[in-house]
Design an enzyme around this catalytic site. Structure first.
Site, mmCIF file in Angstrom:
data_model
loop_
_atom_site.group_PDB
_atom_site.id
_atom_site.type_symbol
_atom_site.label_atom_id
_atom_site.label_comp_id
_atom_site.label_asym_id
_atom_site.label_seq_id
_atom_site.Cartn_x
_atom_site.Cartn_y
_atom_site.Cartn_z
ATOM 1 N N HIS A 1 1.042 -1.230 -0.044
ATOM 2 C CA HIS A 1 0.006 0.007 0.132
ATOM 3 C C HIS A 1 0.777 1.147 -0.067
ATOM 4 C CE1 HIS A 1 -3.779 2.047 1.584
ATOM 5 N NE2 HIS A 1 -3.099 2.898 1.019
ATOM 6 N N HIS B 1 -9.570 1.133 -1.534
ATOM 7 C CA HIS B 1 -9.566 1.648 0.028
ATOM 8 C C HIS B 1 -10.912 1.451 0.560
ATOM 9 C CE1 HIS B 1 -5.694 3.295 -1.273
ATOM 10 N NE2 HIS B 1 -5.373 4.144 -0.338
ATOM 11 N N HIS C 1 1.554 4.800 -2.346
ATOM 12 C CA HIS C 1 1.031 5.861 -3.394
ATOM 13 C C HIS C 1 2.304 6.321 -4.047
ATOM 14 C CE1 HIS C 1 -3.444 5.545 -2.378
ATOM 15 N NE2 HIS C 1 -2.887 5.237 -1.096
ATOM 16 N N ASP D 1 1.672 4.016 3.033
ATOM 17 C CA ASP D 1 0.647 4.792 2.337
ATOM 18 C C ASP D 1 1.279 5.939 1.538
ATOM 19 O OD1 ASP D 1 -1.757 5.323 1.544
ATOM 20 O OD2 ASP D 1 -2.468 5.986 3.474
ATOM 21 N N ASP D 2 1.445 7.006 2.176
ATOM 22 C CA ASP D 2 2.203 8.257 1.536
ATOM 23 C C ASP D 2 3.229 8.773 2.466
ATOM 24 O OD1 ASP D 2 -0.021 8.695 -0.747
ATOM 25 O OD2 ASP D 2 -1.224 8.594 1.316
ATOM 26 N N GLU E 1 -11.510 3.374 5.873
ATOM 27 C CA GLU E 1 -10.223 4.194 6.506
ATOM 28 C C GLU E 1 -11.078 5.243 7.291
ATOM 29 O OE1 GLU E 1 -8.323 6.340 3.483
ATOM 30 O OE2 GLU E 1 -6.642 6.953 4.774
HETATM 31 N N1 ADE Z 1 -4.319 8.695 -1.824
HETATM 32 C C1 ADE Z 1 -3.373 8.756 -1.280
HETATM 33 N N2 ADE Z 1 -3.566 8.320 -0.152
HETATM 34 C C2 ADE Z 1 -4.776 7.910 0.194
HETATM 35 C C3 ADE Z 1 -5.501 7.581 1.437
HETATM 36 N N3 ADE Z 1 -4.673 7.324 2.534
HETATM 37 N N4 ADE Z 1 -6.586 7.365 1.311
HETATM 38 C C4 ADE Z 1 -7.307 7.589 0.400
HETATM 39 N N5 ADE Z 1 -6.814 8.143 -0.794
HETATM 40 C C5 ADE Z 1 -5.344 8.454 -0.893
HETATM 41 ZN ZN ZN Z 2 -3.667 4.617 0.570
#
Ligand code: ADE
Ligand code: ZN
Length: 337
Positions: free
Chosen positions: A16, A196, A18, A277-278, A199
């Site tokens: 996971h 997703h 991005h 994630d990011d 969340e």
């Molecule tokens: N795009 C990038 N990170 C995300 C996340 N955690 N949830 C939804 N969209 C995303």
């Molecule tokens: Zn994500």
């Protein structure tokens, strides 16, 4: 050996991530300069100071704005390769990375530029770093399903280079049902499906992702725990959850890592993996997620090992490839006993 050192050396997969969320402020500045793009910050420190989010949307607004510096094929290669260098340093052996083509095509960047650039970075990662990878095309759920169909169509020349499709962006108000037809079309093309869900959105969205999108993997899934019947389904189907602790903390999905749901997920028999994630926005790459969570909730070495094993089991690698990686974990674990 300390648990931190054990985590550092443990072979793992990241499921996971991005790729646009791995754009570090330093590279953002470099690309802005290289491409003559103006960004609303005057220093790397000012960018980092802006990364103070109270929910998912707060983050997404800044994340989409940051992606504006990505224009050319080489930019996407540099972005991807920078991530793979960080991943390799964390002993990530395999990564299945998300990209958001609509963020780029809406700005006039061609699908070919995005995909070929990412593939360049992925090939370099394989040959120079020994990290394998797969690409997952995400649809932006705040846009409509027709736009998702157009994106799938535009990506068709690269169908054999894509492992699957995903669903990301603003969750609440954009349920999986909105994308049922395009996910069916992607499935008919032989693509894996992930989404997703849970969340910020309710457990009903997770159920829709299972029933209507026929997902092969669940991204986040935190709020599944609110519905015992749903947890039983996830357990029975051995669904892999790609959980992202530092993301959850930064986006206020949890107030404190000490209250993170992973221990309860493990207790309930769910197939948990840990992911970043990011990472450029949330303050840590995959090992930071393992370490910080382990410290906060008291994960054992066995639990950490199970999570790393889950990361390969839940990947879209072949059974033979999974076996090789899982044997490597077993050997590492025995060596480190
Ligand atoms: N795009 C990038 N990170 C995300 C996340 N955690 N949830 C939804 N969209 C995303
Ligand atoms: Zn994500």
């Amino acid at each position: 050996m300390s648990l931190d050192a054990y985590i550092a050396g443990l072979p793992k997969a990241e499921l996971h991530l991005h790729i646009e969320g791995s754009l570090e402020p330093e590279l953002m500045f470099e690309l802005a300069r290289r491409n003559g793009v103006t960004i609303p910050y005057d220093s790397v420190e000012a960018v980092r100071a802006a990364y103070d989010f109270s929910n998912l949307q707060d983050f997404l607004d800044i994340y989409y704005a940051g992606a504006a510096v990505l224009l050319h094929r080489k930019d996407f290669e540099d972005l991807a390769f920078a991530y793979f260098q960080r991943a390799a340093a964390d002993n990530v052996r395999h990564a299945e990375i998300f990209f958001d083509p609509q963020t780029h095509t809406e700005r006039g960047v061609a699908m070919a530029t995005v995909i070929e650039g990412l593939l360049d970075g992925m090939r370099r990662a394989e040959s120079e770093l020994g990290v394998s990878s797969k690409l997952i095309l995400c649809f932006l759920r705040h846009l409509d399903e027709d736009a998702a169909f157009a994106t799938l169509k535009a990506a068709e020349p690269w169908l054999d280079k894509l492992a699957g499709v995903g669903l990301d962006s603003s969750e609440v108000g954009h349920p999986p049902s909105k994308f049922q037809r395009v996910f069916n079309a992607a499935g008919a093309l032989g693509l894996k499906r992930v989404a997703h869900a849970g969340e910020e959105g309710p457990p009903a969205y997770v159920a829709e992702a299972l029933d209507l999108l026929h997902i092969d993997r669940l991204d986040h899934g935190n709020r599944s725990l609110e519905d015992a019947g749903l947890v039983a389904r996830l357990k029975a189907s051995q669904m892999t959850l790609t959980v992202c602790p530092l993301s959850n903390l930064k986006l206020c999905v949890v107030d404190d890592l000490k209250g993170h749901p992973v221990p309860e997920m493990l207790r309930q028999g769910l197939h948990v993996t840990l992911n970043s994630d990011d990472p450029a926005y949330f303050g840590g790459y995959v090992n930071d997620n393992y370490r910080r969570l382990a410290e906060a909730v008291g994960l054992t070495r066995d639990q950490v090992t199970t999570i790393a094993r889950n990361s390969f089991e839940g990947s879209f690698l072949t059974a033979a490839e999974k076996t090789v990686h899982i044997a490597e974990i077993a050997a590492y674990s025995a060596r480190s006993a």
